[in-house]
Design a protein around this motif. Structure first.
Motif, mmCIF file in Angstrom:
data_model
loop_
_atom_site.group_PDB
_atom_site.id
_atom_site.type_symbol
_atom_site.label_atom_id
_atom_site.label_comp_id
_atom_site.label_asym_id
_atom_site.label_seq_id
_atom_site.Cartn_x
_atom_site.Cartn_y
_atom_site.Cartn_z
ATOM 1 N N ILE A 11 25.176 -22.081 11.979
ATOM 2 C CA ILE A 11 24.414 -22.605 10.530
ATOM 3 C C ILE A 11 23.580 -23.565 11.511
ATOM 4 O O ILE A 11 22.256 -23.256 11.932
ATOM 5 C CB ILE A 11 24.880 -22.880 9.533
ATOM 6 C CG1 ILE A 11 24.537 -20.651 8.965
ATOM 7 C CG2 ILE A 11 23.609 -22.866 8.368
ATOM 8 C CD1 ILE A 11 25.025 -20.851 7.862
ATOM 9 N N ASN A 12 23.918 -24.386 11.422
ATOM 10 C CA ASN A 12 22.327 -25.799 12.251
ATOM 11 C C ASN A 12 21.836 -25.244 13.340
ATOM 12 O O ASN A 12 20.375 -25.807 13.780
ATOM 13 C CB ASN A 12 23.908 -27.256 11.815
ATOM 14 C CG ASN A 12 24.614 -27.799 11.293
ATOM 15 O OD1 ASN A 12 23.430 -27.837 9.952
ATOM 16 N ND2 ASN A 12 25.809 -28.533 11.268
ATOM 17 N N LEU A 17 17.010 -23.767 15.846
ATOM 18 C CA LEU A 17 15.593 -22.480 16.579
ATOM 19 C C LEU A 17 15.039 -21.891 15.971
ATOM 20 O O LEU A 17 13.723 -21.433 16.087
ATOM 21 C CB LEU A 17 16.438 -21.200 17.343
ATOM 22 C CG LEU A 17 17.903 -21.711 18.405
ATOM 23 C CD1 LEU A 17 18.446 -20.789 19.244
ATOM 24 C CD2 LEU A 17 17.058 -22.290 19.676
ATOM 25 N N LEU A 18 15.216 -21.864 14.817
ATOM 26 C CA LEU A 18 14.929 -20.570 13.484
ATOM 27 C C LEU A 18 13.277 -21.950 13.294
ATOM 28 O O LEU A 18 11.873 -21.504 13.596
ATOM 29 C CB LEU A 18 14.733 -20.494 12.184
ATOM 30 C CG LEU A 18 15.820 -19.867 12.104
ATOM 31 C CD1 LEU A 18 16.817 -19.279 10.888
ATOM 32 C CD2 LEU A 18 15.082 -18.345 12.708
ATOM 33 N N ARG A 19 13.757 -23.680 13.020
ATOM 34 C CA ARG A 19 12.711 -23.847 13.304
ATOM 35 C C ARG A 19 11.492 -24.016 14.991
ATOM 36 O O ARG A 19 10.322 -24.544 14.697
ATOM 37 C CB ARG A 19 12.976 -25.397 13.198
ATOM 38 C CG ARG A 19 12.968 -26.293 11.940
ATOM 39 C CD ARG A 19 13.607 -27.626 11.853
ATOM 40 N NE ARG A 19 15.174 -28.039 12.081
ATOM 41 C CZ ARG A 19 15.722 -27.522 11.432
ATOM 42 N NH1 ARG A 19 16.125 -27.491 10.624
ATOM 43 N NH2 ARG A 19 17.579 -28.350 12.285
ATOM 44 N N GLN A 20 12.553 -24.090 15.904
ATOM 45 C CA GLN A 20 11.777 -24.116 17.126
ATOM 46 C C GLN A 20 10.772 -22.518 17.052
ATOM 47 O O GLN A 20 8.998 -22.462 16.976
ATOM 48 C CB GLN A 20 11.953 -23.788 18.430
ATOM 49 C CG GLN A 20 12.453 -25.204 18.802
ATOM 50 C CD GLN A 20 13.803 -25.025 19.872
ATOM 51 O OE1 GLN A 20 13.762 -24.560 20.701
ATOM 52 N NE2 GLN A 20 14.867 -25.790 19.666
ATOM 53 N N TYR A 40 14.450 -18.607 7.562
ATOM 54 C CA TYR A 40 15.415 -18.697 6.133
ATOM 55 C C TYR A 40 15.717 -20.129 5.741
ATOM 56 O O TYR A 40 15.712 -21.074 6.411
ATOM 57 C CB TYR A 40 16.559 -17.786 7.050
ATOM 58 C CG TYR A 40 16.315 -16.297 7.261
ATOM 59 C CD1 TYR A 40 15.264 -15.595 6.747
ATOM 60 C CD2 TYR A 40 16.175 -16.463 8.951
ATOM 61 C CE1 TYR A 40 15.814 -14.655 7.202
ATOM 62 C CE2 TYR A 40 16.161 -14.641 9.402
ATOM 63 C CZ TYR A 40 15.625 -13.937 8.493
ATOM 64 O OH TYR A 40 15.670 -12.760 8.959
ATOM 65 N N THR A 41 16.697 -20.291 4.505
ATOM 66 C CA THR A 41 17.704 -21.066 4.420
ATOM 67 C C THR A 41 19.124 -21.333 4.834
ATOM 68 O O THR A 41 19.404 -20.419 5.317
ATOM 69 C CB THR A 41 17.333 -22.192 2.960
ATOM 70 O OG1 THR A 41 18.351 -20.325 2.517
ATOM 71 C CG2 THR A 41 15.740 -21.021 2.635
ATOM 72 N N GLU A 42 19.544 -21.966 4.338
ATOM 73 C CA GLU A 42 20.970 -22.338 5.194
ATOM 74 C C GLU A 42 21.890 -21.104 4.366
ATOM 75 O O GLU A 42 22.981 -20.235 4.801
ATOM 76 C CB GLU A 42 21.939 -23.946 5.009
ATOM 77 C CG GLU A 42 20.987 -24.595 6.131
ATOM 78 C CD GLU A 42 21.658 -26.150 5.986
ATOM 79 O OE1 GLU A 42 22.895 -26.063 5.432
ATOM 80 O OE2 GLU A 42 21.154 -27.030 6.455
ATOM 81 N N GLU A 43 21.322 -21.124 3.637
ATOM 82 C CA GLU A 43 22.182 -20.109 2.209
ATOM 83 C C GLU A 43 21.882 -18.751 2.318
ATOM 84 O O GLU A 43 22.951 -17.549 2.474
ATOM 85 C CB GLU A 43 22.248 -20.220 0.475
ATOM 86 C CG GLU A 43 22.110 -21.681 0.229
ATOM 87 C CD GLU A 43 21.201 -22.649 0.141
ATOM 88 O OE1 GLU A 43 20.333 -22.480 1.245
ATOM 89 O OE2 GLU A 43 22.111 -23.751 0.655
ATOM 90 N N GLU A 44 20.405 -18.193 2.745
ATOM 91 C CA GLU A 44 20.456 -16.629 3.478
ATOM 92 C C GLU A 44 20.869 -16.528 4.873
ATOM 93 O O GLU A 44 21.495 -15.669 4.550
ATOM 94 C CB GLU A 44 18.706 -16.463 3.072
ATOM 95 C CG GLU A 44 18.466 -17.164 1.792
ATOM 96 C CD GLU A 44 16.299 -17.140 2.647
ATOM 97 O OE1 GLU A 44 15.500 -16.291 1.405
ATOM 98 O OE2 GLU A 44 15.889 -17.878 3.572
ATOM 99 N N LEU A 45 20.977 -17.677 5.313
ATOM 100 C CA LEU A 45 22.003 -17.361 7.088
ATOM 101 C C LEU A 45 22.985 -17.176 6.880
ATOM 102 O O LEU A 45 23.539 -16.108 7.501
ATOM 103 C CB LEU A 45 21.577 -18.785 7.227
ATOM 104 C CG LEU A 45 20.497 -18.985 8.522
ATOM 105 C CD1 LEU A 45 20.284 -19.822 9.136
ATOM 106 C CD2 LEU A 45 20.101 -17.286 9.586
#
Length: 156
Positions: A11-12, A17-20, A40-45
């Protein structure tokens, strides 16, 4: 490098990558995308990677660092008036870490995703590309994808 289904410990790396991805889109279309956010949030991920209808694949190095991801969704229109009942694997997001590009990780991840779609008896694989993302367009064309439909807009 190993390509496999994403796990909780990824997840981290996925968030990085999602930030990129968001930065690429926000730089080109700040009128649509909020800078400094993620899709997405970490919970959604966690929900996404544990849902069999939304497979996520990661390319990882020997230390387990996430080098790239491929977020997918199964789409099927059963008993639709106008659409045939085909099973599609939609690639919602494919990203390679900006520091790892040019090493054919994207090609390997894409081919892994295609092989998965074949194993799942999908008719096709689809995805969307923002018109401002020239490098992604060139990459997907080099992978043999062709235009299926075009989304258009008029900003008011």
């Amino acid at each position: 490098m190993l390509i496999r289904k994403a796990q909780k410990e990824d997840i981290n790396g996925l968030m990085n990558l999602l930030r990129q991805v968001l930065t690429v889109h926000a730089d080109k279309r700040p009128d649509i995308f909020k800078p400094g956010t993620t899709k997405y949030t970490e919970e959604e991920l966690f929900y996404i990677i544990t849902n069999p209808l939304t497979p996520v694949f990661v390319a990882v190095d020997e230390n387990g660092n996430v080098l790239g991801h491929s977020f997918c969704k199964f789409i099927q229109f059963s008993n639709n008036n106008s659409l045939t009942d085909i099973k599609t694997l939609y690639i919602d997001d494919l990203c390679i870490d900006e520091n790892m590009r040019g090493q054919h990780i994207g090609k390997a991840l894409y081919e892994y995703t295609i092989d998965f779609a074949r194993q799942e008896n999908c008719y096709n694989v689809t995805l969307n590309v923002w018109a401002t993302n020239d490098s992604a367009m060139k990459f997907y064309e080099s992978m043999g994808l062709s235009v299926q439909k075009i989304g258009m807009e008029k900003i008011l």
